[in-house]
Design a protein around this motif. Structure first.
Motif, PDB file in Angstrom:
ATOM      1  N   LYS A 194      -9.855 -33.508  38.121  1.00 18.89           N
ATOM      2  CA  LYS A 194     -10.070 -33.140  36.714  1.00 18.89           C
ATOM      3  C   LYS A 194     -10.230 -31.635  36.608  1.00 18.89           C
ATOM      4  O   LYS A 194     -10.777 -30.988  37.512  1.00 18.89           O
ATOM      5  CB  LYS A 194     -11.330 -33.807  36.154  1.00 18.89           C
TER       6      LYS A 194
ATOM      7  N   ASP B  98     -11.647 -28.980  33.624  1.00 14.60           N
ATOM      8  CA  ASP B  98     -12.300 -28.856  32.312  1.00 14.60           C
ATOM      9  C   ASP B  98     -12.335 -30.198  31.574  1.00 14.60           C
ATOM     10  O   ASP B  98     -12.049 -30.281  30.374  1.00 14.60           O
ATOM     11  CB  ASP B  98     -11.597 -27.797  31.460  1.00 14.60           C
ATOM     12  N   GLY B  99     -12.682 -31.247  32.306  1.00 21.78           N
ATOM     13  CA  GLY B  99     -12.891 -32.566  31.709  1.00 21.78           C
ATOM     14  C   GLY B  99     -11.655 -33.419  31.531  1.00 21.78           C
ATOM     15  O   GLY B  99     -11.757 -34.583  31.160  1.00 21.78           O
ATOM     16  N   LYS B 100     -10.475 -32.857  31.799  1.00 26.95           N
ATOM     17  CA  LYS B 100      -9.238 -33.632  31.642  1.00 26.95           C
ATOM     18  C   LYS B 100      -8.670 -34.004  33.004  1.00 26.95           C
ATOM     19  O   LYS B 100      -8.640 -33.176  33.919  1.00 26.95           O
ATOM     20  CB  LYS B 100      -8.187 -32.834  30.854  1.00 26.95           C
ATOM     21  N   THR B 101      -8.221 -35.250  33.113  1.00 26.70           N
ATOM     22  CA  THR B 101      -7.602 -35.667  34.376  1.00 26.70           C
ATOM     23  C   THR B 101      -6.254 -34.977  34.538  1.00 26.70           C
ATOM     24  O   THR B 101      -5.639 -34.529  33.560  1.00 26.70           O
ATOM     25  CB  THR B 101      -7.392 -37.186  34.417  1.00 26.70           C
TER      26      THR B 101
ATOM     27  N   GLN C 177      -3.644 -36.700  32.549  1.00 24.64           N
ATOM     28  CA  GLN C 177      -3.698 -36.337  31.119  1.00 24.64           C
ATOM     29  C   GLN C 177      -2.983 -35.015  30.872  1.00 24.64           C
ATOM     30  O   GLN C 177      -2.190 -34.885  29.934  1.00 24.64           O
ATOM     31  CB  GLN C 177      -5.160 -36.206  30.661  1.00 24.64           C
TER      32      GLN C 177
ATOM     33  N   GLU D  48     -14.470 -25.803  34.990  1.00 27.56           N
ATOM     34  CA  GLU D  48     -15.130 -26.869  35.741  1.00 27.56           C
ATOM     35  C   GLU D  48     -14.068 -27.771  36.357  1.00 27.56           C
ATOM     36  O   GLU D  48     -13.111 -28.164  35.681  1.00 27.56           O
ATOM     37  CB  GLU D  48     -16.038 -27.689  34.823  1.00 27.56           C
TER      38      GLU D  48
ATOM     39  N   GLU E 225     -13.394 -31.294  38.890  1.00 26.08           N
ATOM     40  CA  GLU E 225     -13.861 -32.449  39.659  1.00 26.08           C
ATOM     41  C   GLU E 225     -12.919 -32.561  40.844  1.00 26.08           C
ATOM     42  O   GLU E 225     -11.702 -32.477  40.686  1.00 26.08           O
ATOM     43  CB  GLU E 225     -13.805 -33.715  38.809  1.00 26.08           C
TER      44      GLU E 225
ATOM     45  N   LYS F   5     -16.806 -37.256  46.053  1.00 21.92           N
ATOM     46  CA  LYS F   5     -16.432 -36.678  44.760  1.00 21.92           C
ATOM     47  C   LYS F   5     -17.518 -35.707  44.318  1.00 21.92           C
ATOM     48  O   LYS F   5     -18.705 -36.020  44.377  1.00 21.92           O
ATOM     49  CB  LYS F   5     -16.242 -37.774  43.713  1.00 21.92           C
TER      50      LYS F   5
ATOM     51  N   ILE G 294     -18.431 -32.195  41.412  1.00 25.27           N
ATOM     52  CA  ILE G 294     -18.070 -31.384  40.244  1.00 25.27           C
ATOM     53  C   ILE G 294     -18.688 -30.007  40.436  1.00 25.27           C
ATOM     54  O   ILE G 294     -19.854 -29.887  40.851  1.00 25.27           O
ATOM     55  CB  ILE G 294     -18.588 -32.016  38.935  1.00 25.27           C
TER      56      ILE G 294
ATOM     57  N   THR H 158     -18.553 -25.593  39.012  1.00 25.86           N
ATOM     58  CA  THR H 158     -18.039 -24.522  38.157  1.00 25.86           C
ATOM     59  C   THR H 158     -17.279 -23.532  39.035  1.00 25.86           C
ATOM     60  O   THR H 158     -17.739 -23.172  40.125  1.00 25.86           O
ATOM     61  CB  THR H 158     -19.197 -23.806  37.439  1.00 25.86           C
TER      62      THR H 158
END
Length: 548
Positions: free
Chosen positions: A280, A282-285, A288, A322, A324, A331, A333, A335
């Motif tokens: 991921k 910035d929150g998007k897979t 996506q 950010e 992941e 796994k 996460i 910055t």
């Protein structure tokens, strides 16, 4: 008149009017086609005696007023008549010694009864049959490279404003007709080019901002399915950002894998490790991000599209982001920092041009080898049992020189098509079949192995074609970028730079290389596990193949 008869006539009038009514998209798409056709076919236009942009701007208001097919056809008829008489001439018979390639030539739309009257179609066909035969004013072979096409004598509009609808339409009309008549692989595109015109017109008409307009051009260029194609402006940074992660990546199974660092010190700050699997951003897979932006990926095949979308994952608008990621099965996460491009201070590691691996196997890095290096390289590797030519890079024009050492005699390896400027849209097979090599009884007798992948594009693919005709040659790796042939770069309008392949490259049997690429004899793809273990799986397979 009876009431029922009157109602019938009124209904018939409405049906007839409705049937003949023409939409704005139909009108503009057809105007685009006619404008481009006249630009390259009409004797009094193709010679450059008209300001053809101004002619378009003059006719567009009349096109806008037309409500029916008949009115629209009349507008175009008057416009064509105003360009002056087209004189009939006795067409020369096709040269029996010339072999034509006509898969791209499609003028069936001249007879489109849905938008043209019979009279207009007849006039357009007459122009085709008595087309311009002189030196084209707006297109020519390159002054410095005769194999390259150049689009010339176009007004650049230094004060170009994206908000001017006429100029947005001119941008689309120019580009669409460049591709229509001078892109050799139009027939291989996923979508038909005229369908794309109808699909993209509303995007150009209703652009809400400058970046929206530029994204429309980016999407249009991606539809060529050509890895040579590119379009980018500074406005793209407004959409995708201009800050970079200091890493090199590869996309595998819709995951971003860290394969190296652009700057070791910067990468160490955020503790990147080769083999990190980013899932991921910035929150998007990753899937996506690919789904949302695949339409901007300019590539001939899937692997090339993903490779050219690398900027989507390493760039962002902010200085921090950010991610992941998975490392060693865990796994996490964290910055991370992004940097302006100039602050990356990219480190290019020196590589040997050639060396001898274990088991007396020669290895050549084709990205750094120069033509002047070839005699010494072949002298030092002549007693090896095999030579691996790594073409997962961009070679330096060494293919012909190397081929003279690998072949006992000249070998045919490639055939070309080039545009026929006397009949826009038609191509001509270049005379003969290109050969490489020479009479050389002392040629290299060991195995020849060529390594390729999605990084092998254009001259890389041409190099692979040259060397694969050597005796005992084997290609190992994965699908190449599928964009062989010269890449012509041009400016559509001031500040809008783009490019595409301008002549066709085929095998001697006329089999395409475009989109397909150079097909490996042994397919090997890099894996996530291989990257994490620090292995070059394609090179490893080459060594196994040589030793077995």
């Amino acid at each position: 008149m009876k009431k029922t008869t009157l109602l019938f006539l009124l209904l018939l009038t409405q049906i007839t009017f409705g049937y003949n009514k023409i939409t704005k998209t139909q009108k503009l798409a057809t105007t685009c086609k006619v404008w481009g056709f006249l630009k390259y076919y009409h004797p009094n236009v193709a010679d450059g005696s008209k300001n053809w942009d101004e002619q378009l701007f003059t006719i567009l208001p009349e096109v806008e007023k037309a409500q029916t097919k008949e009115e629209f056809s009349l507008v175009l008829e008057k416009w064509i008549a105003s360009q002056g008489e087209v004189k009939a001439y006795e067409a020369t018979k096709p040269d029996s010694k010339v072999e034509y390639f006509i898969k791209n030539l499609d003028l069936k739309w001249l007879d489109d009864s849905k938008v043209f009257s019979k009279t207009l179609s007849k006039k357009l066909k007459f122009i085709e049959e008595n087309r311009f035969q002189g030196k084209q004013h707006n297109v020519q072979y390159g002054a410095h490279d005769a194999s390259l096409l150049e689009f010339i004598n176009e007004v650049k509009y230094p004060n170009f404003k994206w908000s001017d609808e006429n100029l947005r339409l001119l941008t689309l009309f120019r580009y669409w007709n460049y591709v229509e008549y001078f892109f050799p692989y139009k027939y291989q595109m996923d979508q038909k080019w005229d369908i794309i015109l109808n699909e993209m017109l509303p995007r150009f008409i209703a652009s809400e901002s400058e970046i929206d307009f530029h994204l429309a051009i980016k999407e249009l260029s991606a539809k060529l399915n050509d890895t040579h194609t590119s379009f980018g402006t500074n406005k793209m940074f407004d959409r995708f950002g201009d800050k970079w992660m200091p890493i090199n990546i590869k996309i595998i199974d819709e995951k971003v894998i860290v394969t190296g660092f652009q700057n070791d010190s910067l990468a160490k700050i955020d503790d990147y490790k080769i083999g990190d699997v980013i899932t991921k951003i910035d929150g998007k897979t990753i899937s996506q991000l690919i789904k949302e932006n695949k339409k901007y990926g300019e590539g001939s095949n899937k692997s090339a599209v993903l490779d050219k979308l690398y900027w989507l994952f390493v760039m962002g608008k902010s200085n921090v982001g950010e991610i992941e990621f998975n490392r060693d099965g865990t796994k996490s996460i964290k910055t991370i920092k992004r940097y302006p491009y100039q602050d990356l201070k990219i480190q290019f590691k020196e590589k040997e041009k050639w060396n001898v691996l274990t088991d007396n196997i020669g290895y050549v890095n084709m990205g750094d080898l120069t033509e002047a290096d070839v005699p010494l390289m072949m002298e030092q590797l002549k007693n090896t049992k095999a030579i691996i030519f790594d073409i997962r890079n961009y070679p330096q024009g060494t293919n012909y020189a190397i081929a003279e050492y690998l072949n006992p005699e000249p070998k045919e390896f490639v055939k070309f098509i080039e545009p026929d400027l006397s009949f826009a849209g038609r191509y001509i097979w270049r005379n003969g079949i290109e050969t490489c090599g020479k009479i050389n009884p002392d040629y290299y007798k060991g195995k020849v192995v060529l390594l390729v992948n999605e990084k092998s594009i254009s001259h890389s693919e041409y190099t692979a074609m040259t060397l694969q005709v050597a005796p005992n040659a084997t290609i190992i790796g994965s699908q190449t970028a599928g964009a062989d042939g010269a890449n012509t770069r041009f400016e559509i309008i001031k500040g809008l730079q783009t490019s595409f392949t301008c002549y066709g490259v085929f095998y001697p049997n006329k089999k395409e290389t475009q989109r397909i690429g150079i097909v490996p004899n042994i397919e090997v793809k890099q894996t996530i596990k291989g990257i994490q273990e620090g292995r070059d799986e394609i090179l490893d397979e080459a060594i196994r193949f040589i030793n077995k």
